[in-house]
Enzyme design. Structure first.
Site, PDB file in Angstrom:
ATOM      1  N   GLU A 168       0.694  -3.367  -5.455  1.00 25.33           N
ATOM      2  CA  GLU A 168       1.634  -2.245  -5.522  1.00 25.33           C
ATOM      3  C   GLU A 168       0.932  -0.980  -5.997  1.00 25.33           C
ATOM      4  O   GLU A 168       1.180   0.104  -5.511  1.00 25.33           O
ATOM      5  CB  GLU A 168       2.773  -2.612  -6.465  1.00 25.33           C
ATOM      6  N   GLU A 207      -8.709   7.015  10.423  1.00 22.20           N
ATOM      7  CA  GLU A 207      -7.780   7.168  11.547  1.00 22.20           C
ATOM      8  C   GLU A 207      -8.248   8.284  12.470  1.00 22.20           C
ATOM      9  O   GLU A 207      -8.229   8.162  13.693  1.00 22.20           O
ATOM     10  CB  GLU A 207      -6.361   7.486  11.043  1.00 22.20           C
TER      11      GLU A 207
END
Length: 222
Positions: free
Chosen positions: A60, A98
């Site tokens: 998390e 990306e």
């Protein structure tokens, strides 16, 4: 040599290979890339296991996990189908993995071919990359992109949520990696010790809960 570190000189001169052994393929790659900004990109067949275990962990709070590792599978459908795969990692904030994918791996989509691209990424893209992905998908109707992510990046930010929604409306499938997906990456993209039987993937303790946690968050956003 599984992974080659390639440094881009800032004024890449006529894309000459750094050492004579670099084959023709490399030369072509270098030439194509000489107009890119100076950044380092590490591409290789498989990534080291310790990177995988740290970066892909679907925790998390991802402190220290500020690199993006992007494993890709490209199926190109034309007269014949061709599948290629590999991975990228970003080294500097200058260019994210990306972006690097669209700059170096798939700089252009031929209009007569169909591209089914799947990414397995340690975390979801930042706002800038998400916008760039949206742009690429709008521009190339023959490109299908599925992004499997280990973690959601800054998902509480309204700007980030809006960017992810735009990606979805441009046709991008965004999915959270299930334990089976991590196993797939482990088997297909992670270095196995030479001469040993491939080590089985060992799921970490909270892999399933974390997957469910992120899946709920993503469903709320989208």
């Amino acid at each position: 040599k599984m992974a080659e570190k390639q440094e881009e000189p800032s004024n890449a001169q006529n894309g000459e290979p750094d050492n004579a052994e670099e084959g023709e393929e490399k030369k072509k790659k270098k030439l194509k890339r000489e107009d890119l900004p100076p950044f380092e990109i590490v591409t290789g067949e498989r990534l080291p296991a310790m990177f995988f275990k740290f970066q892909f962990r679907n925790v998390e709070y991802s402190s220290g996990r500020n690199k993006t590792f992007l494993c890709y599978v490209i199926e190109t459908q034309g007269k014949e189908s061709v599948t290629s795969r590999g991975y990228l990692e970003d080294e500097h904030a200058a260019a994210h993995a990306e972006m690097a994918f669209f700059n170096t791996i798939l700089p252009k989509c031929e209009s007569n071919l169909r591209y089914n691209v799947t990414w397995y990424v340690s975390s979801s893209p930042c706002v800038t990359c998400a916008d760039r992905i949206t742009e690429m998908l709008k521009k190339n109707k023959n490109l299908r992109l599925t992004i499997m992510v280990g973690r959601l990046f800054m998902w509480e930010e309204p700007e980030m949520q809006a960017a992810l929604k735009k990606m979805k409306s441009a046709g991008c499938k965004l999915r959270i990696m299930k334990p089976q997906d991590f196993e797939y990456v482990w088997q297909n993209f992670v270095e196995q010790e030479e001469g040993e039987e491939a080590k089985a993937f060992v799921p970490w303790e909270d892999i399933q809960e974390n997957f469910q946690y992120y899946e709920e968050k993503l469903a709320e956003i989208l």
